[in-house]
Write an enzyme that holds these catalytic residues in place. Structure first.
Site, PDB file in Angstrom:
ATOM      1  N   LYS A  50       0.665  -1.053  -0.021  1.00 51.07           N
ATOM      2  CA  LYS A  50      -0.028   0.034   0.013  1.00 51.07           C
ATOM      3  C   LYS A  50       0.892   1.394  -0.003  1.00 51.07           C
ATOM      4  O   LYS A  50       0.386   2.264   0.646  1.00 51.07           O
ATOM      5  CB  LYS A  50      -0.948   0.005   1.095  1.00 51.07           C
ATOM      6  CG  LYS A  50      -1.672  -1.254   1.444  1.00 51.07           C
ATOM      7  CD  LYS A  50      -2.647  -1.359   2.634  1.00 51.07           C
ATOM      8  CE  LYS A  50      -3.349  -2.519   2.849  1.00 51.07           C
ATOM      9  NZ  LYS A  50      -4.040  -2.721   4.077  1.00 51.07           N
ATOM     10  N   ASP A  91      -7.501  -6.689  10.290  1.00 52.00           N
ATOM     11  CA  ASP A  91      -8.896  -6.215  10.401  1.00 52.00           C
ATOM     12  C   ASP A  91      -9.883  -7.143  10.445  1.00 52.00           C
ATOM     13  O   ASP A  91     -11.076  -6.851  10.768  1.00 52.00           O
ATOM     14  CB  ASP A  91      -9.136  -5.259   9.070  1.00 52.00           C
ATOM     15  CG  ASP A  91      -8.854  -5.866   7.843  1.00 52.00           C
ATOM     16  OD1 ASP A  91      -8.426  -6.874   7.722  1.00 52.00           O
ATOM     17  OD2 ASP A  91      -9.360  -5.110   6.679  1.00 52.00           O
TER      18      ASP A  91
END
Length: 501
Positions: free
Chosen positions: A195, A230
């Site tokens: 990312k 997550d």
């Protein structure tokens, strides 16, 4: 004069015939091009076939890969990572807990005051912080010092009713959504950055230790009680709200799943069995691959041109990052081979990932009689105007093909988890099982969501579908990290002991 008039008439007639012939040829060419465009569309539909039989085969393949991934490291495309979370929230948790969610160019800090089963979440506060671009490629100390400083500032804003108990260290749940080799509930070494991050001296280091050192440098007295990703956080948040939650699935830009496994069925687990008898498994299911997946030439080309060819094939077929791009690739072929948008291919149509899934969703779900939203999106994104209604209808049909395939493949994956846990048996049909879902794709793409839920019911059958349900848990990962900090904190039983005295 007569001969001149006759000659003129003949010439005019010949010209009319020539024009008529040209019109006929143009119409035939357009008709042929339209037929070719529709053949490309039909071909994509056929290659995206997801019959009930094929979905069952995929679920069985998922089940097999889950077993293989649990048996040994590297035994499957599914990593089946042991999360070291063996204590999920029960609702008894009390006190003030913090969460840090780092997964992109922003990070979020949160505090939650828990009041046990009677009061549940008493109060919740959060703040979002942007990470300066230079820190994404700087040093480990620079990044974690910045995060620790933001945490310290957030702690300084605690209100009168949001303080930890006297002499108690603040506890933090750390959601870290990058590839990590987890070594305990509160430790894990970074495998690689993704990312846009590239901080070499963090790779191979324990990210909890890095954060802890930074907090000490900032004089912040806080302990990291849980390191989670997550999906595991969403599972924890879901279990807190509903004790029947058995698994969590993220369907957003990317996709993943986690579920509660019986610890004794994990051959690669070599430690003592946890007292709970359970262990949360982070599947990393985006890397699932099977010969039963309906892979088209567009998927193959997308994968070959990606940053990780040969990896995350399942994710590239069902997640929000890629659905719009698949539609663009099919449209580009229709433009190149069938002049779908005219004699020249629109330049912007050639740009990878210019069509984002939210725009695809808006076109797919356009309910106006003349498909005004589709027309507006084509003009805004690709600079394409003057499209006919039948062209716009074809584009909606293409969106439906790609979305339906993704939704049904996601349902097959969920059914694979259900099968692995033995919940597809008639013997446990009355036992309620909840799959916690989160992610922007699931939340905002209504047709995708409805198709996925409907396909799962189709796989389960009417009787089982009454007891195995999908429920949306919005932002479960944020509060989930705080809840796991509570479940694994040093003082988790103190209040209960005090109450019993």
């Amino acid at each position: 004069m007569g001969k001149v008039a006759v000659g003129a008439t003949v010439i005019c007639a010949a010209a009319v015939c020539a024009v008529a012939a040209l019109v006929v040829r143009q119409r035939m060419r357009r008709s042929g091009m339209w037929a070719r465009a529709m053949a490309i569309l039909k071909g994509m539909e056929q290659k995206s076939e997801t019959s009930l039989e094929k979905l069952r085969q995929l679920a069985d393949a998922m089940n097999v890969e889950m077993h293989a991934g649990l048996a040994s490291e590297g035994g499957s495309k599914l990593k089946m990572l042991i999360s070291y979370v063996d204590k999920l929230p029960t609702g008894d948790e009390r006190g003030l807990f913090y969460a840090l969610d780092l997964g992109g160019t922003n990070f979020r800090v949160m505090r939650v005051k828990l009041g046990g089963k009677e009061q549940r979440v008493v109060k919740q506060e959060s703040a979002e912080v942007s990470i300066p671009p230079e820190l994404m490629v700087g040093t480990s100390d620079q990044l974690f010092d910045y995060i620790a400083e933001a945490l310290a500032k957030f702690v300084a804003t605690e209100g009168e009713d949001l303080h930890p108990e006297p002499d108690r260290q603040r506890e933090l749940g750390f959601t870290f959504s990058f590839p990590v080799k987890q070594t305990s509930i509160a430790s894990g070494t970074l495998i690689r950055w993704t990312k846009g991050f590239s901080i070499e001296d963090t790779v191979g280091q324990d990210v909890v230790a890095e954060l802890t050192k930074a907090m000490r440098r900032k004089n912040l007295n806080m302990r990291v009680s849980a390191l989670v990703n997550d999906t595991v956080g969403t599972l924890a948040g879901g279990r807190y709200d509903d004790q029947n939650v058995i698994a969590a699935v993220i369907l957003g830009t990317g996709t993943n799943a986690a579920y509660v496994e019986r610890a004794h069925t994990i051959p690669k687990w070599h430690g003592p069995l946890p007292k709970s008898g359970e262990m949360v498994i982070n599947m990393e299911w985006g890397n699932f691959r099977s010969s039963y997946l309906p892979i088209s030439e567009y998927d193959t080309a997308l994968d070959a041109e990606s940053l990780n060819p040969g990896e995350q094939i399942y994710e590239k077929m069902i997640s929000g990052m890629y659905l719009g791009e698949i539609v663009r690739r099919v449209l580009c072929r229709m433009a190149e081979e069938a002049s779908f948008f005219g004699d020249t291919v629109p330049e912007k149509l050639k740009i990878p990932f210019i069509l984002r899934t939210p725009e695809m969703s808006a076109m797919h779900q356009d309910t106006s009689p003349d498909l005004k939203v589709v027309a507006a999106k084509l003009k805004a994104i690709f600079g394409i105007s003057n499209t006919s209604l039948r062209m716009r209808k074809a584009i909606v049909e293409l969106c439906d093909i790609v979305s339906t395939r993704g939704a049904r493949l996601a349902a097959a994956g969920i059914f694979g988890i259900v099968k692995k846990l033995g919940r597809d048996s008639g013997e446990v049909e009355k036992q309620k099982s909840v799959i916690a879902l989160d992610g922007g794709l699931y939340e905002h793409y209504t047709k995708f969501r409805e198709c996925m839920v409907g396909s799962l019911k189709e796989l389960l059958g009417s009787e089982l579908a009454e007891s195995i349900v999908v429920e949306h848990f919005n932002d479960g990962s944020g509060i989930g990290a705080a809840l796991l900090a509570a479940s694994n904190c040093l003082f988790q039983y103190l209040n209960a002991e005090e109450l019993s005295l």
